[in-house]
Structure formats: structure tokens, C-alpha cells
Motif scaffolding. Structure first.
Motif, PDB file in Angstrom:
ATOM      1  N   UNK A   1      23.476 -22.348  17.436  1.00 24.63           N
ATOM      2  CA  UNK A   1      22.612 -20.802  16.275  1.00 24.63           C
ATOM      3  C   UNK A   1      21.027 -21.015  17.018  1.00 24.63           C
ATOM      4  N   UNK A   2      21.609 -22.433  17.940  1.00 26.14           N
ATOM      5  CA  UNK A   2      19.733 -22.689  18.089  1.00 26.14           C
ATOM      6  C   UNK A   2      19.743 -23.412  19.178  1.00 26.14           C
ATOM      7  N   UNK A   3      19.305 -24.053  20.363  1.00 27.01           N
ATOM      8  CA  UNK A   3      18.506 -25.075  21.080  1.00 27.01           C
ATOM      9  C   UNK A   3      17.540 -25.496  20.398  1.00 27.01           C
ATOM     10  N   UNK A   4      17.371 -27.185  21.025  1.00 24.09           N
ATOM     11  CA  UNK A   4      16.191 -27.678  20.274  1.00 24.09           C
ATOM     12  C   UNK A   4      15.843 -28.583  21.620  1.00 24.09           C
ATOM     13  N   UNK A   5      15.123 -28.537  22.947  1.00 24.47           N
ATOM     14  CA  UNK A   5      15.145 -29.360  23.318  1.00 24.47           C
ATOM     15  C   UNK A   5      13.543 -29.212  23.989  1.00 24.47           C
ATOM     16  N   UNK A   6      12.879 -29.812  24.987  1.00 20.66           N
ATOM     17  CA  UNK A   6      11.702 -29.959  25.592  1.00 20.66           C
ATOM     18  C   UNK A   6      11.023 -29.009  26.168  1.00 20.66           C
ATOM     19  N   UNK A   7       9.875 -28.386  25.033  1.00 15.62           N
ATOM     20  CA  UNK A   7       9.464 -27.287  25.212  1.00 15.62           C
ATOM     21  C   UNK A   7       9.007 -26.651  26.616  1.00 15.62           C
ATOM     22  N   UNK A   8       8.788 -27.479  27.536  1.00 15.16           N
ATOM     23  CA  UNK A   8       8.477 -26.664  28.652  1.00 15.16           C
ATOM     24  C   UNK A   8       9.483 -26.097  29.535  1.00 15.16           C
ATOM     25  N   UNK A   9      10.239 -26.577  29.385  1.00 15.36           N
ATOM     26  CA  UNK A   9      11.787 -26.313  30.009  1.00 15.36           C
ATOM     27  C   UNK A   9      12.236 -25.347  28.900  1.00 15.36           C
ATOM     28  N   UNK A  10      11.965 -25.163  27.798  1.00 16.79           N
ATOM     29  CA  UNK A  10      12.778 -24.090  26.918  1.00 16.79           C
ATOM     30  C   UNK A  10      11.931 -23.208  28.032  1.00 16.79           C
ATOM     31  N   UNK A  11      10.556 -22.666  27.403  1.00 15.72           N
ATOM     32  CA  UNK A  11       9.728 -21.761  28.215  1.00 15.72           C
ATOM     33  C   UNK A  11       9.944 -21.386  29.462  1.00 15.72           C
ATOM     34  N   UNK A  12      10.248 -22.502  30.010  1.00 15.09           N
ATOM     35  CA  UNK A  12       9.913 -21.912  31.843  1.00 15.09           C
ATOM     36  C   UNK A  12      11.360 -20.671  31.386  1.00 15.09           C
ATOM     37  N   UNK A  13      12.829 -21.627  30.620  1.00 10.72           N
ATOM     38  CA  UNK A  13      13.937 -20.393  30.577  1.00 10.72           C
ATOM     39  C   UNK A  13      13.843 -19.265  30.236  1.00 10.72           C
ATOM     40  N   UNK A  14      13.154 -18.863  28.725  1.00 10.90           N
ATOM     41  CA  UNK A  14      13.197 -17.477  28.384  1.00 10.90           C
ATOM     42  C   UNK A  14      11.611 -16.903  29.013  1.00 10.90           C
ATOM     43  N   UNK A  15      10.972 -17.587  30.274  1.00  6.61           N
ATOM     44  CA  UNK A  15      10.135 -16.493  30.634  1.00  6.61           C
ATOM     45  C   UNK A  15      11.095 -16.011  32.161  1.00  6.61           C
ATOM     46  N   UNK A  16      12.352 -16.458  32.813  1.00  7.81           N
ATOM     47  CA  UNK A  16      12.481 -16.564  33.575  1.00  7.81           C
ATOM     48  C   UNK A  16      14.204 -16.437  33.731  1.00  7.81           C
ATOM     49  N   UNK A  17      15.402 -16.914  33.502  1.00  5.80           N
ATOM     50  CA  UNK A  17      16.935 -16.335  33.546  1.00  5.80           C
ATOM     51  C   UNK A  17      17.045 -16.201  31.744  1.00  5.80           C
ATOM     52  N   UNK A  18      16.353 -16.103  31.410  1.00  7.38           N
ATOM     53  CA  UNK A  18      16.643 -16.100  29.732  1.00  7.38           C
ATOM     54  C   UNK A  18      15.707 -14.275  28.992  1.00  7.38           C
ATOM     55  N   UNK A  19      14.497 -14.197  30.170  1.00  2.00           N
ATOM     56  CA  UNK A  19      13.689 -13.166  29.629  1.00  2.00           C
ATOM     57  C   UNK A  19      14.916 -11.794  28.785  1.00  2.00           C
ATOM     58  N   UNK A  20      14.423 -11.928  27.894  1.00  2.00           N
ATOM     59  CA  UNK A  20      14.994 -10.964  27.086  1.00  2.00           C
ATOM     60  C   UNK A  20      15.773 -10.886  25.684  1.00  2.00           C
ATOM     61  N   UNK A  21      16.562 -12.170  26.275  1.00  2.00           N
ATOM     62  CA  UNK A  21      17.951 -12.796  25.784  1.00  2.00           C
ATOM     63  C   UNK A  21      17.142 -13.901  24.557  1.00  2.00           C
ATOM     64  N   UNK A  22      16.224 -14.586  25.126  1.00  4.19           N
ATOM     65  CA  UNK A  22      15.797 -15.775  23.628  1.00  4.19           C
ATOM     66  C   UNK A  22      14.958 -15.186  23.801  1.00  4.19           C
ATOM     67  N   UNK A  23      14.272 -16.296  22.367  1.00  2.81           N
ATOM     68  CA  UNK A  23      12.344 -16.103  22.361  1.00  2.81           C
ATOM     69  C   UNK A  23      12.410 -17.867  21.536  1.00  2.81           C
ATOM     70  N   UNK A  24      11.266 -17.858  21.611  1.00  2.00           N
ATOM     71  CA  UNK A  24      10.747 -19.425  21.224  1.00  2.00           C
ATOM     72  C   UNK A  24      10.343 -19.656  19.771  1.00  2.00           C
TER      73      UNK A  24
END
Length: 396
Positions: free
Chosen positions: A323-346
Motif C-alpha cells: 500500500x505504500x513505500x517507506x524509504x529515504x526521502x531523497x531517493x523517493x523524491x528522485x523516483x517520483x520526479x523521474x521514472x515514477x512521475x505521474x504514477x506515485x506521489x510523496x
């Protein structure tokens, strides 16, 4: 030993000055040879003592090349056409240039494997996104912090998960709605007793005189009136006065109830049902095995899906295995802004602040030179340039 040599030296000097020795050429040559031998021995011993002295110890020679353990974790370590790039990689290259050492990267798939390699002397140090913790400090040394981060929550994009039938069951069992229902029930019971007391002695009253089943009829009337669906009105003056007041209360209650439900449904559709750490109990949360995130989730009694690497955690979220992913904030932010853009949110704020560092074995001779180089890079602006390159807000 030095005292013995000194005594022998004095004895030779005394014999050298004696009258007999002055005219004995053969003995003179022997004494001269012995004298020079003693001087040479004393000089050699002094040189050895000076070399061994900590005060003038030479700078230690580093092993060439240094074995640097790392793992792929964008944006800190990124595979790029057979080479490695990323913030941590660029930073280490700058540090290595400062301390003039050659190095070789060795990739590992997880943090536990990386730590084991350093502990077993398979690597001289490690750099990636390695959190500095009290537990790790017991077995390893860390450099000065190279990055300030923390843990954060990532969920699927609400637009991708939104449907025409939101989770009504979860809505009706929410804390706010249960409080509204509880207040409504209390008001119904109070109103029912007032109506029963005022109507039971009226000859044409709508409520039977006896408490049972009279109170049940009164409760039904109070509930129907609260929902603005009453089909009968009290006959007595006191009962009608109570009925009018109760109808106004019913109108206000229906308006409040409608607004609460509408707000809850809107929030659920726009943001989903996970917005902070308080929403994670009862959910399945993915993270990497052996990470500080896994430790944090266990401390909070949250169900964990542990996977070997963060890419598998992303996949578990997208395939709804988590249901969610908990991990290092800069790593998640980088994914959400690139490969996961539009698919996930922080969502939510930083759960726990952490600092990353370069990890080394205990009492490593490389720690002090690395710290000195790191401070120099921060002072001359190199560190800031690397930070802007990989964490520029406009890019990420």
C-alpha cells in the motif's frame, strides 16, 4: 646498551690521550677503528629511535588502489553505460582526487552485503546512501555527514487509484463519522424521553403510556424527525414545542452530516487513505531488508514487505502488493520526479531525520584524510556544485 657504548667510548678517548698510546702507532690504529665503529653504532641507534618516534612519523602510505564498496541507489549511485555516476560517486571521486589515491568500485546489491564486505576487509570503505546510526557506530567508523535526509512515505498516485466506488466501509468506520453517529444516538435518546414524558398523559397522544413499548415509539419518532422524515406530530403543547425545536436540530444535523461525509469522500478520492505515519497501521508497507526504514517500521508495529532492493519495492507498490513505500526521502523524491512521475506521489512530512556518511572499519587510517578532504570540498564550493547538480529543485 647505549650506556655500555658510551662507557667504551669514554675509555677509548682516555686511552687515546695517554702517553703510552700516543707513541704506539699500532694500538692507535686499532683504537681509531673501534672509535669510529662506536660512533657509527650510536648514530644508527639514534636514527632508528627518531624514525620510530610518533612525533615525526611519516604520512602513512595508502593501499593502492582503494576498494570502495557501493550499491545502486539513484540519485546517489546510478549505473550509466557500464560506469557509475550519481551524487555519492561524484563526491567520492572529488575526495579521492584531494587525497591523491587510486580506487576501484565494488558493487553490492544491499546494505547488509556492503556492511559485511567492509567488516570482512573485502573493501576499505563504502559510500552510497548509508545512514549513520548508533548501532552501526558500534562496529564501524563514519566520516563526517555527506548528506542530510530522512524517511518519507510514497503511495500510488490518487488519480490512478480513484474509482467510482470509494471505500465506503472504511469511511463509515472512520473516527470522525463514528463520533457524529454517537452524538446523534445520544440526542435521539434524550429527545425520545422528553417526548414520552410530555405525551404519555395526553388522551390523544401518539406515545403509549407505558415505558415499554412507549419509549421505542418515542425513539422512532425522534430518529425520523432528526432525518426530517417525521409523519406524525405530538398532540400536547409541551410535546409540540419540543417537536419544533427538535425539527430545527434535525435540519442542522443533516447539514452537518452531509458536509462531513462529502469532505471525507473528497479527501479520500484526492489523497487516498494514507497521508501520514498514523495511517500505516493495518497497511502493507514495502522497504528494503536491513534498512533503517525497516527498523523504524518494526518499532511502530507496522506490517513490512521486505525486498532486496528499492526497485522491487517500487514494483510492489505499482502491482498493489504493497500500500505504500517507506524509504529515504531523497531517493523517493528522485523516483517520483523521474521514472515514477505521474504514477506515485510523496505524502506527509519527514518521519525521521537521518544523515548519510562514508562508512569505514573501526580505527581506519583513511578516516582523517577523508574528513579533511570533505571539509575542503565544502569550503571551496565543490560540494555545493555537486549538490546542485543532483538535487536542483527545478530538475527534481
Amino acid at each position: 646498551m647505549i650506556n655500555a657504548i658510551a662507557s667504551r667510548f669514554c675509555q677509548l678517548m682516555a686511552e687515546r690521550k695517554s702517553p703510552i698510546g700516543r707513541y704506539d702507532s699500532k694500538n692507535k690504529i686499532k683504537r681509531s677503528l673501534a672509535l669510529y665503529t662506536c660512533i657509527g653504532l650510536v648514530s644508527g641507534i639514534l636514527v632508528l629511535l627518531l624514525i620510530a618516534s610518533p612525533g615525526i612519523a611519516q604520512k602513512p602510505q595508502f593501499q593502492q588502489p582503494l576498494l570502495v564498496a557501493t550499491r545502486v541507489i539513484p540519485p546517489f549511485v546510478i549505473p550509466d553505460k557500464g560506469e557509475l555516476s550519481g551524487f555519492s560517486i561524484d563526491l567520492w571521486r572529488s575526495i579521492a582526487n584531494q587525497i591523491s589515491v587510486e580506487f576501484k568500485f565494488i558493487e553490492y546489491s544491499s546494505v547488509p552485503q556492503l556492511l559485511s564486505a567492509i567488516k570482512e576487509s573485502k573493501a576499505n570503505l563504502g559510500i552510497a546512501a548509508i545512514s549513520i546510526t548508533a548501532e552501526r557506530e558500534q562496529n564501524f567508523d563514519f566520516s563526517l555527514p555527506i548528506f542530510a535526509g530522512g524517511l518519507q512515505i510514497m503511495v500510488r498516485n490518487a488519480e490512478n487509484t480513484k474509482n467510482a466506488f470509494p471505500n465506503l466501509l472504511q469511511l463509515f468506520f472512520s473516527t470522525s463519522l463514528l463520533q457524529v453517529i454517537g452524538i446523534a444516538l445520544l440526542l435521539i435518546v434524550v429527545a425520545a424521553h422528553i417526548i414520552w414524558l410530555s405525551e404519555r398523559h395526553h388522551k390523544n397522544g401518539m406515545i403509549p403510556k407505558s415505558y415499554f413499548p412507549g419509549i421505542f415509539k418515542a425513539c422512532w419518532w425522534a430518529a425520523a424527525t432528526l432525518a426530517t422524515q417525521a409523519d406524525e406530530m405530538p398532540k400536547g403543547v409541551m410535546g409540540r414545542l419540543v417537536g419544533i425545536i427538535w425539527m430545527f436540530i434535525g435540519v442542522l444535523f443533516v447539514a452537518y452530516f452531509t458536509a462531513s461525509v462529502t469532505t471525507s469522500l473528497t479527501v479520500q478520492q484526492l489523497q487516498g487513505d494514507i497521508r501520514s505515519i498514523d495511517d500505516l497501521p493495518g497497511k502493507i508497507v514495502a522497504t528494503t531488508a536491513g534498512s533503517t526504514a525497516a527498523t523504524y517500521l518494526r518499532e511502530h508495529k507496522i506490517s513490512i514487505l521486505e525486498v532486496p532492493n528499492i526497485e522491487q519495492a517500487y514494483n510492489a507498490l505499482q502491482t498493489k502488493k504493497a500500500d505504500a513505500v517507506v524509504f529515504d526521502a531523497p531517493v523517493l523524491l528522485f523516483y517520483a520526479a523521474n521514472e515514477g512521475k505521474g504514477k506515485v506521489e510523496i505524502v506527509g512530512s519527514i518521519l525521521r531525520e537521518e544523515s548519510y556518511g562514508i562508512i569505514l572499519p573501526n580505527n581506519s587510517p583513511y578516516r582523517k584524510p577523508i574528513n579533511k578532504a570533505l571539509l575542503s570540498l565544502k569550503e571551496n564550493g565543490t560540494y555545493q556544485s555537486l549538490y546542485d547538480k543532483w538535487f536542483d529543485a527545478k530538475k527534481s
